[in-house]
Design an enzyme around this catalytic site. Structure first.
Site, PDB file in Angstrom:
ATOM      1  CG  HIS A   1       3.011   5.069  -8.021  1.00 56.00           C
ATOM      2  ND1 HIS A   1       1.657   4.992  -7.822  1.00 56.00           N
ATOM      3  CD2 HIS A   1       3.537   5.463  -6.844  1.00 56.00           C
ATOM      4  CE1 HIS A   1       1.376   5.306  -6.562  1.00 56.00           C
ATOM      5  NE2 HIS A   1       2.509   5.605  -5.957  1.00 56.00           N
TER       6      HIS A   1
ATOM      7  CB  SER B   1       1.921   8.017  -3.828  1.00 56.72           C
ATOM      8  OG  SER B   1       1.687   6.682  -3.459  1.00 56.72           O
TER       9      SER B   1
ATOM     10  CG  ASP C   1      -0.713   3.460  -9.564  1.00 54.74           C
ATOM     11  OD1 ASP C   1      -0.230   2.731  -8.673  1.00 54.74           O
ATOM     12  OD2 ASP C   1      -0.555   4.688  -9.588  1.00 54.74           O
TER      13      ASP C   1
END
Length: 416
Positions: free
Chosen positions: A361, A198, A294
């Site tokens: 994610h 991330s 995502d």
């Protein structure tokens, strides 16, 4: 015993999903953190009896001005390598969003994302950090490090706001951590991998060539970005939510001076915080692992409440099965944008790709998505083996999934 097991389960879920973004603003922080923590269903996030690793604070960091938002010392978790991995190092940069205003950064410094005072003293090492060969076949016996994230700008800011008592020192934290790890043996590494998830995945792109430059040419150095391919996309209202947000991060935290000159020489600083404008000029071998849909970008960049005030996208964001055909069409446009962005990147033989058509994610740190009996596949290959094959030059990996709904192996995220 059952009560202990239940409490452990709550801790594990809480930790694993704490990597999810702590929010654009305080209300986003609360909504995102709590909804992801409380509303997630149906995924076994870690294996049994995960290795618990303690927090190490970087004692020399304060003298270098390398401190968290609130001025506390930064830190990392380290587990030593052995055997064939004794001189191999894997650095995992923690994710957790960004803060783009004084208000959101002031709130952030009262959390583990802005202060080491609030960081967990021990965390489980799972997925790519696991010490078990059956969970992490290629990196289990390496020196494995999780660098905690407490600056709010992907380890790239260098500024301060004295009135608000905020220190924006992500770039200094990066250098202080690298210097500390080099002194603990990383300078003797024969192979290293910089990874991140991330906001940490974005950081692994931003710092990839800097990382390469720490080592002699004889050291094998590569970088892995998991869920870090944040796109400069148009939201459902025709605006640029993420571009506006990133603009605030860059200007508030003094990021512009630490962005790659290969980008800032011809584009504005905000554009150079987007990976799509960086990946073509990275000299070090880089692997991009990303879900084509995502989940974070769908929720916070494409269809945030500010762009969807009537909540038309709410059900679709929470569960892709509730998306209408027109919403799926919009999301296919997002996937097409991602595929266009990586076209040139994928042509370099040194780079790697794994773009699966999932609503997910961060897939490297969770055991169920990294390496398990039912992990996501493209063709017949899962994520851990794809990354390993690429890192060790066993085969070229440029795996791009067919469009939704063809992939039945996804671990799609579903929220209440």
């Amino acid at each position: 015993m059952m009560k202990v097991m239940a409490l452990w389960g709550v801790f594990v879920i809480g930790f694993v999903f704490s990597k999810w973004v702590d929010g654009f603003e305080r209300e986003y922080f609360n909504r995102t953190e709590l909804s992801f923590l409380e509303s997630f269903y149906g995924v076994s996030a870690v294996g049994s009896n995960p290795l618990m690793v303690g927090l190490t604070l970087i004692q020399g960091a304060a003298a270098k001005g390398a401190v968290c938002l609130d001025g506390t010392l930064p830190g990392y978790h380290i587990h030593g390598g052995y055997g064939s991995g004794a001189n191999s190092w894997l650095i995992q940069l923690e994710g957790g969003g960004w803060c783009n205003t004084i208000r959101s950064c002031v709130y952030r410094k009262t959390t583990r994302r802005g202060s080491s005072n609030y960081m967990e003293k021990q965390i489980p090492f799972t997925g790519i950090l696991s010490n078990k060969p059956e969970e992490n076949p290629d990196f289990f016996n390496w020196n494995r490090v999780k660098l905690r994230y407490c600056d709010g700008a992907s380890f790239s800011g260098d500024s301060e706001d004295k009135a608000a008592q905020l220190q924006f020192r992500g770039q200094r934290i990066w250098w202080a951590a690298m210097e500390d790890l080099m002194s603990k043996g990383m300078r003797h590494a024969n192979q290293v991998l910089l990874s991140g998830c991330s906001a940490g995945g974005l950081a692994s792109i931003l710092h990839c060539d800097e990382f390469r430059d720490l080592f002699p040419g004889s050291t094998k150095v590569k970088c892995l970005s998991d869920a870090g391919l944040f796109l400069d996309s148009v939201d459902v209202a025709g605006g640029h939510t993420l571009r506006n947000f990133f603009g605030g991060v860059v200007s508030l935290q003094g990021v512009q001076n630490n962005l790659p000159r290969t980008c800032t020489s011809h584009l504005d600083p905000t554009s150079c915080f987007f990976p799509q404008n960086l990946i073509a000029n990275i000299k070090t071998p880089l692997f991009l692992l990303n879900a084509a849909y995502d989940s974070w970008q769908v929720q916070e960049s494409l269809a945030p409440p500010s762009a969807d005030p009537r909540g038309y996208w709410h059900e679709c964001k929470m569960n892709h099965a509730h998306c209408s055909s027109s919403q799926i069409q919009f999301l296919q446009g997002f996937r097409n944008h991602m595929l266009n962005v990586i076209k040139g990147f994928s042509m370099s033989r040194q780079n790697g790709l794994f773009i699966n058509s999932c609503f997910a994610h961060c897939q490297t740190e969770r055991q169920d998505t990294w390496f398990a009996d039912n992990s996501p596949l493209i063709g017949h290959k899962g994520i851990a083996l794809a990354v390993g094959d690429w890192y060790f030059d066993r085969s070229r990996i440029t795996a791009i999934d067919c469009a939704y709904p063809c992939d039945k192996t996804c671990h799609n995220l579903v929220f209440k």
